[in-house]
Design an enzyme around this catalytic site. Structure first.
Site, PDB file in Angstrom:
ATOM      1  CE  LYS A  13      -3.414  -2.810   2.458  1.00 59.20           C
ATOM      2  NZ  LYS A  13      -4.896  -2.580   2.811  1.00 59.20           N
ATOM      3  CG  HIS A  99      -6.817  -2.933  -3.162  1.00 60.75           C
ATOM      4  ND1 HIS A  99      -7.485  -2.109  -2.093  1.00 60.75           N
ATOM      5  CD2 HIS A  99      -5.860  -4.002  -2.586  1.00 60.75           C
ATOM      6  CE1 HIS A  99      -7.125  -2.747  -1.144  1.00 60.75           C
ATOM      7  NE2 HIS A  99      -6.323  -3.693  -1.256  1.00 60.75           N
ATOM      8  CD  GLU A 168      -7.610  -7.910  -1.198  1.00 63.29           C
ATOM      9  OE1 GLU A 168      -6.782  -8.119  -0.360  1.00 63.29           O
ATOM     10  OE2 GLU A 168      -7.596  -6.941  -1.696  1.00 63.29           O
ATOM     11  CB  SER A 205      -7.458  -9.496   8.673  1.00 59.23           C
ATOM     12  OG  SER A 205      -7.808  -7.947   8.917  1.00 59.23           O
TER      13      SER A 205
HETATM   14  C1  PEP Z   1      -5.124  -5.517   1.134  1.00 56.51           C
HETATM   15  O1  PEP Z   1      -5.081  -4.294   1.143  1.00 56.51           O
HETATM   16  O2  PEP Z   1      -5.186  -6.121   0.099  1.00 56.51           O
HETATM   17  C2  PEP Z   1      -5.088  -6.613   2.400  1.00 56.51           C
HETATM   18  C3  PEP Z   1      -5.208  -7.693   2.252  1.00 56.51           C
HETATM   19  O3  PEP Z   1      -4.934  -5.753   3.510  1.00 56.51           O
HETATM   20  P1  PEP Z   1      -4.708  -6.431   5.143  1.00 56.51           P
HETATM   21  O4  PEP Z   1      -4.010  -7.581   4.968  1.00 56.51           O
HETATM   22  O5  PEP Z   1      -3.996  -5.469   5.617  1.00 56.51           O
HETATM   23  O6  PEP Z   1      -6.096  -6.575   5.473  1.00 56.51           O
END
Ligand code: PEP
Length: 244
Positions: A13, A99, A168, A205
């Site tokens: 990110k 995303h 996601e 996460s």
């Molecule tokens: C993401 O931003 O694609 C992601 C999976 O973030 P996190 O693992 O921090 O939840």
């Protein structure tokens, strides 16, 4: 799951600087020491680090990806934007598209589709993110939302072999919450039926603790890891635990 080839995508990110790149030495030597690699590791740093990181990783099997790009792969008067040819030129082999953090800024399915098309033309592989919000989950419209994101996002794209799909759930990103394994598995199966032959990753996460549970999902092809991927020890731990 342990007999499969697993993808780990590290999404940094808007984090990272030149000093953080040195911390990757640990990850590089961990990957190089493995005799037989049953995984593919793709680092997606901010654009400012792609070129440096790609030079550093060149002698290793670790690959680089961008986190987004403009929908046109021509040069143009688009201040602050980077296109897929430029990502490729800097050393990227992949790009994350769709995303939820970009969709929340107004990126439509149509725009994601244009970005996927131009990135394929540039020779990049795509990590195509889809997922439902918490209110959509509560309304039980997850599959409807995913169908829309897949149908519109992949519209007109015949050869999908360049595309990895990352499921996601928006409510799982950065929250510490994750769906149950049966929930994830059901959605992965649903996606694989919609997009025949696709590889599907889970993201949201993923960390050094819950990987022991998540790795038991037998139809998952890998993980998209945000926060936890910024710490090399955590990333190594996640990879090790996946195969133990
Ligand atoms: C993401 O931003 O694609 C992601 C999976 O973030 P996190 O693992 O921090 O939840």
């Amino acid at each position: 799951m342990t007999n499969k080839y697993i993808y780990f995508v590290a999404n940094w990110k808007m984090f990272g600087n030149l000093r953080m790149i040195d911390s990757l030495n640990k990850v590089i030597s961990f990957v190089k020491k493995l005799k037989r690699n049953r995984f593919r590791l793709i680092y997606c740093p901010p654009n400012t680090l792609i070129s440096t990181l790609s030079k550093k990783l060149k002698p290793s099997p670790i690959l680089i990806g961008g986190q987004n790009c403009h929908e046109s792969n021509n040069y143009g008067a688009n201040t602050g934007q980077v296109n897929s040819n430029m990502l490729k030129d800097a050393g990227a082999k992949f790009v994350i598209l769709g995303h939820s953090e970009n969709r929340q800024l107004g990126e439509s399915d149509r725009l994601v589709n244009l970005k996927i098309r131009s990135s394929i033309k540039s020779g990049l592989k795509i990590i195509f993110c889809i997922g439902e919000s918490l209110s959509q989950k509560k309304k039980r419209v997850t599959k409807k939302i995913l169908t829309q994101q897949i149908t519109q996002g992949l519209k007109g794209i015949k050869n999908k072999k360049h595309i990895l799909i990352a499921y996601e759930p928006i409510w799982a990103i950065g929250s510490g919450l994750i769906p149950t394994n049966p929930e994830i598995s059901e959605i992965i199966e649903f996606i694989k039926k919609k997009v025949k032959g696709s590889k599907v990753l889970y993201g949201g996460s993923v960390n050094t603790k819950n990987i022991n549970v998540l790795k038991k999902i037998n139809n998952v092809d890998g993980f998209l890891i945000g926060g936890a991927s910024q710490n090399p020890n955590n990333l190594i731990d996640i990879i090790k635990k996946t195969f133990n």
